[in-house]
Design an enzyme around this catalytic site. Structure first.
Site: not given
Length: 157
Positions: A42, A130, A91, A18
């Protein structure tokens, strides 16, 4: 025309991948906002205010970067705050498949002249997510070099 870019995500936690995108975007655009998404559905490791605080600390050396938060549709936040660029980090191909669908839907919802720009993460960070960082940390593995130092300290508590 001044470019006002938004880089959004849950950033739970912010990773070096990030940070790579944020630093590069800060060189490309006049103003960059890191928009922390508040999604109450979440389950996050860090509360919204903690994530904002950690990200603010990590980007404090970047004069044209600020941190904000929002809930709801990305397009609503983009349109109501006058962004003309939405930055998305990639990515690999799995990210692209997901992100292209989101970008195409958002293109229908964004005001005119809002562009989604994809930046490939530096290959040194392309494997980092993450969720992977949280898992490695929870199992006692080292996350050094995967997250900014400030965040590593908080995760080790």
């Amino acid at each position: 025309m001044q470019t006002k870019a938004l880089y959004s995500g849950s950033f739970d936690p912010l990773t070096m991948g990030h940070m790579n995108i944020i630093r590069r975007a800060s060189r490309l655009y006049d103003e960059v906002t890191v928009g922390v998404i508040d999604n109450p559905q979440k389950k996050t490791m860090f509360a919204l205010e903690e994530r904002k605080e950690m990200i603010s600390e990590a980007v404090k050396d970047l004069d044209n970067v600020r941190v904000d938060h929002f809930a709801g549709l990305l397009a609503d936040y983009v349109n109501s705050n006058g962004y003309n660029v939405v930055v998305r980090g990639l990515r690999g191909t799995t990210d692209f498949d997901y992100e292209i669908q989101m970008a195409q839907m958002n293109a229908r919802l964004f005001n005119e002249n809002v562009e989604t720009v994809f930046l490939m993460t530096d290959p040194r960070y392309s494997f980092i997510s993450s969720s992977m960082v949280k898992e490695v940390n929870s199992l006692g593995g080292s996350i050094e070099g995967l997250v900014p130092d400030e965040i590593m300290k908080r995760m080790s508590k």
